[in-house]
Design a protein around this motif. Structure first.
Motif, short mmCIF file in Angstrom:
data_model
loop_
_atom_site.label_atom_id
_atom_site.label_comp_id
_atom_site.label_asym_id
_atom_site.label_seq_id
_atom_site.Cartn_x
_atom_site.Cartn_y
_atom_site.Cartn_z
N UNK A 1 0.77 -1.30 0.15
CA UNK A 1 0.10 0.09 -0.09
C UNK A 1 0.85 1.17 0.26
N UNK A 2 1.95 1.24 0.70
CA UNK A 2 2.85 2.21 0.70
C UNK A 2 3.60 2.78 -0.60
N UNK A 3 3.79 1.46 -1.31
CA UNK A 3 4.33 1.39 -2.75
C UNK A 3 3.32 2.19 -3.61
N UNK A 4 2.21 1.96 -3.54
CA UNK A 4 0.97 2.38 -4.60
C UNK A 4 0.63 3.64 -4.10
N UNK B 1 1.10 8.75 -0.48
CA UNK B 1 0.79 10.05 -0.07
C UNK B 1 -0.21 9.74 1.33
N UNK B 2 -0.46 8.55 1.46
CA UNK B 2 -1.32 8.04 2.69
C UNK B 2 -0.30 7.35 3.66
N UNK B 3 0.99 7.54 3.66
CA UNK B 3 1.91 6.86 4.61
C UNK B 3 1.53 7.05 6.11
N UNK B 4 1.26 8.31 6.48
CA UNK B 4 0.83 8.57 7.66
C UNK B 4 -0.27 8.14 8.30
N UNK B 5 -1.24 7.74 7.51
CA UNK B 5 -2.68 7.40 7.84
C UNK B 5 -2.58 5.85 7.87
#
Length: 178
Positions: free
Chosen positions: A138-141, A144-148
């Motif tokens: 998910x972080x790869x794709x 921008x949502x890393x923190x969440x």
């Protein structure tokens, strides 16, 4: 005073047992971690990293997990580039210590308690490996949502499982279930 102690005895036993188990298991884990050098990765974290790699390879992901040459973490190479790292805090031991401490504080029959602890630890471990693998993808794709993803969703999932296991334990197997 004696009346209050008698009235709150179950609560006091719970609190004392929980904190004794939590402190004891935390100290045991700390001694374990201290047996490794400052730039070494502990064996539990290495095993978690290997299991994440194996899981993702089952789904034909291009992943390599190995120890950083100079620091105490595992590098995760995903799709040919260094992407994230797995540190000691990612191995879920602190979550497992919390889980075990609570179950011991609300213990039931010895065999039932031991079986539930072992099953719960295994379930938490497996969920953690799956959690890390999903987080990598998910972080790869969705960078921008890393923190969440890392700071909210995935901790919620693992702590949510622990909470559900506790509720199940207290209502079905602990000595307070009836």
């Amino acid at each position: 005073m004696k009346n209050y102690l008698t009235q709150f005895k179950p609560f006091l036993i719970f609190i004392c047992t929980f904190f004794a188990a939590y402190i004891g298991l935390t100290l045991l884990y700390k001694f374990y971690l201290n047996s490794f050098g400052p730039n070494d990765v502990d064996g539990i974290t290495v095993t978690v990293g290997k299991n994440v790699e194996q899981l993702m390879q089952m789904f034909n992901c291009d992943i390599k997990v190995h120890k950083n040459r100079v620091d105490s973490w595992l590098e995760v190479w995903y799709n040919g580039k260094y992407y994230v790292r797995i540190v000691e805090g990612c191995n879920a031991v602190s979550v497992i210590v919390l889980f075990v401490s609570f179950v011991l504080a609300f213990s039931g029959k010895f065999k039932t308690t031991l079986s539930f602890i072992l099953s719960g630890v295994l379930l938490i471990y497996i969920l953690n490996v799956v959690r890390i693998a999903l987080l990598i993808v998910l972080l790869f794709n969705f960078p921008e949502y890393k923190h969440f993803l890392h700071g909210t969703l995935f901790p919620l999932i693992i702590y949510g499982l622990v909470f559900l296991l506790w509720i199940f334990w207290v209502n079905k197997f602990s000595k307070y279930a009836k």
